[in-house]
Design a protein around this motif. Structure first.
Motif, mmCIF file in Angstrom:
data_model
loop_
_atom_site.group_PDB
_atom_site.id
_atom_site.type_symbol
_atom_site.label_atom_id
_atom_site.label_comp_id
_atom_site.label_asym_id
_atom_site.label_seq_id
_atom_site.Cartn_x
_atom_site.Cartn_y
_atom_site.Cartn_z
ATOM 1 N N SER A 205 45.486 35.215 53.962
ATOM 2 C CA SER A 205 43.891 33.721 54.257
ATOM 3 C C SER A 205 43.227 34.625 54.213
ATOM 4 O O SER A 205 41.781 34.490 54.716
ATOM 5 N N ASP A 206 43.135 35.834 53.865
ATOM 6 C CA ASP A 206 41.267 36.612 53.569
ATOM 7 C C ASP A 206 40.598 36.029 53.051
ATOM 8 O O ASP A 206 41.469 35.621 51.715
ATOM 9 N N PRO A 207 39.197 35.498 53.189
ATOM 10 C CA PRO A 207 38.394 35.360 51.788
ATOM 11 C C PRO A 207 38.502 35.778 50.252
ATOM 12 O O PRO A 207 38.113 35.268 49.593
ATOM 13 N N ALA A 208 38.324 37.345 50.697
ATOM 14 C CA ALA A 208 37.772 37.950 49.500
ATOM 15 C C ALA A 208 39.233 37.919 48.625
ATOM 16 O O ALA A 208 38.694 38.006 47.880
ATOM 17 N N ILE A 209 40.295 37.595 48.927
ATOM 18 C CA ILE A 209 41.284 37.273 48.170
ATOM 19 C C ILE A 209 40.700 36.279 47.170
ATOM 20 O O ILE A 209 41.188 36.605 46.609
ATOM 21 N N TYR A 210 40.559 35.360 47.837
ATOM 22 C CA TYR A 210 40.422 33.907 47.302
ATOM 23 C C TYR A 210 39.137 34.278 46.563
ATOM 24 O O TYR A 210 38.694 33.567 45.462
ATOM 25 N N GLU A 211 38.102 35.309 47.060
ATOM 26 C CA GLU A 211 36.403 35.597 45.524
ATOM 27 C C GLU A 211 37.361 35.785 44.856
ATOM 28 O O GLU A 211 36.739 35.921 43.839
ATOM 29 N N GLN A 212 38.007 37.035 44.711
ATOM 30 C CA GLN A 212 38.574 38.452 43.983
ATOM 31 C C GLN A 212 39.005 37.399 42.836
ATOM 32 O O GLN A 212 39.263 36.987 41.111
ATOM 33 N N LEU A 213 40.178 35.908 43.248
ATOM 34 C CA LEU A 213 40.926 35.541 42.908
ATOM 35 C C LEU A 213 39.822 34.645 40.605
ATOM 36 O O LEU A 213 39.870 34.774 40.521
ATOM 37 N N GLU A 214 38.328 34.089 41.702
ATOM 38 C CA GLU A 214 38.413 33.087 40.823
ATOM 39 C C GLU A 214 36.790 33.738 40.677
ATOM 40 O O GLU A 214 37.344 33.870 39.136
ATOM 41 N N THR A 215 36.803 35.747 40.767
ATOM 42 C CA THR A 215 35.489 36.452 40.057
ATOM 43 C C THR A 215 37.341 36.568 38.556
ATOM 44 O O THR A 215 35.966 36.670 37.736
ATOM 45 N N GLU A 216 38.121 36.565 38.938
ATOM 46 C CA GLU A 216 39.026 37.189 38.086
ATOM 47 C C GLU A 216 39.280 36.055 36.804
ATOM 48 O O GLU A 216 39.456 36.554 35.440
ATOM 49 N N LYS A 217 39.664 34.764 37.333
ATOM 50 C CA LYS A 217 39.720 33.850 36.324
ATOM 51 C C LYS A 217 37.559 33.135 35.836
ATOM 52 O O LYS A 217 38.280 33.202 34.255
ATOM 53 N N ALA A 218 37.220 33.655 36.250
ATOM 54 C CA ALA A 218 35.515 33.739 35.711
ATOM 55 C C ALA A 218 35.437 33.893 33.960
ATOM 56 O O ALA A 218 35.016 34.033 33.480
ATOM 57 N N VAL A 219 35.845 35.940 35.100
ATOM 58 C CA VAL A 219 36.126 37.173 33.825
ATOM 59 C C VAL A 219 36.551 36.474 32.106
ATOM 60 O O VAL A 219 36.582 36.688 31.353
ATOM 61 N N ALA A 220 38.008 36.490 32.753
ATOM 62 C CA ALA A 220 38.570 35.540 31.962
ATOM 63 C C ALA A 220 38.858 34.456 31.112
ATOM 64 O O ALA A 220 38.412 34.989 29.699
#
Length: 224
Positions: A205-220
């Motif tokens: 539920s922590d927003p930081a996890i979903y933000e990191q997931l989106e960042t990793e997706k953008a980098v990939a």
């Protein structure tokens, strides 16, 4: 307490939609707490438990009112609980995960009553029962994902999964699941004794996890 029922002939998505609803509840409370904290008021504390029971619930009648009887209700109450000693040990860590489980005796000493010796931590988190997690895997596709996030005692070795839940026509919500193991600890000092083979499950539920997931997706995507 909220119960979601499935009916024959309808899509069986009760657990996945409960996960989305729980995330939204936690986000609403988090936003409210930001406001009340600025005003110098105490925040609301919330822990959510999601349990699944395949059998239909039973009902008792109180006049014209129906009172639902279900093992899932009792289990969800336990899953949402937060032990004071576990909270004292875990809250200062500021982890992006909000659900943990600790066993205070060995498996041999616990015997068949192992659950009686588990201290749960759930503060602003969403904990799934094992049955609910297995049902979720049947409802939606869960893809393993790797994120650089802190491991408890540096050796937790949790597994993350991401999934997409259909809420309505052309409306989808992302969820991230964490599977981790119950740690056996010394209750006197909360030091790790060993990792057990028992698993527990969290809807992150922590927003930081979903933000990191989106960042990793953008980098990939940029690399491809």
């Amino acid at each position: 307490i909220l119960a979601l029922h499935e009916k024959e002939g309808e899509p069986g998505l009760a657990v996945s939609r409960a996960c989305v609803l729980a995330r939204e509840m936690v986000e609403i409370v988090r936003g409210y707490n930001e406001l009340v904290t600025k005003a110098g008021l105490p925040p609301l504390e919330l822990g959510v438990g999601i349990a699944y029971q395949e059998a239909a619930p039973l009902y008792l009648m109180d006049g014209e009112k129906r009172i639902m009887i279900s093992e899932a209700l009792n289990e969800s109450d336990r899953l949402s609980s937060c032990n004071k000693r576990a909270r004292k040990a875990m809250e200062p860590l500021g982890s992006p995960f909000h659900v943990y489980a600790f066993q205070t005796v060995s498996d041999a000493d616990a015997g068949e009553a192992a659950e009686d010796f588990v201290m749960a931590f759930n503060l602003g988190g969403i904990r799934l029962s094992p049955a609910a997690f297995q049902k979720l895997r049947k409802e939606i596709s869960l893809e393993p994902v790797t994120l650089q996030l802190p491991e408890l005692w540096g050796s937790e070795s949790f597994q993350l999964f991401r999934g997409l839940v259909t809420v309505d026509n052309d409306i989808f919500r992302k969820i991230v699941l964490r599977e981790s193991r119950v740690a056996q600890v010394d209750p006197r000092n909360f030091r790790l004794q060993k990792w057990t083979d028992k698993s527990y499950y969290e809807v992150c539920s922590d927003p930081a996890i979903y933000e990191q997931l989106e960042t990793e997706k953008a980098v990939a995507a940029a690399r491809s």
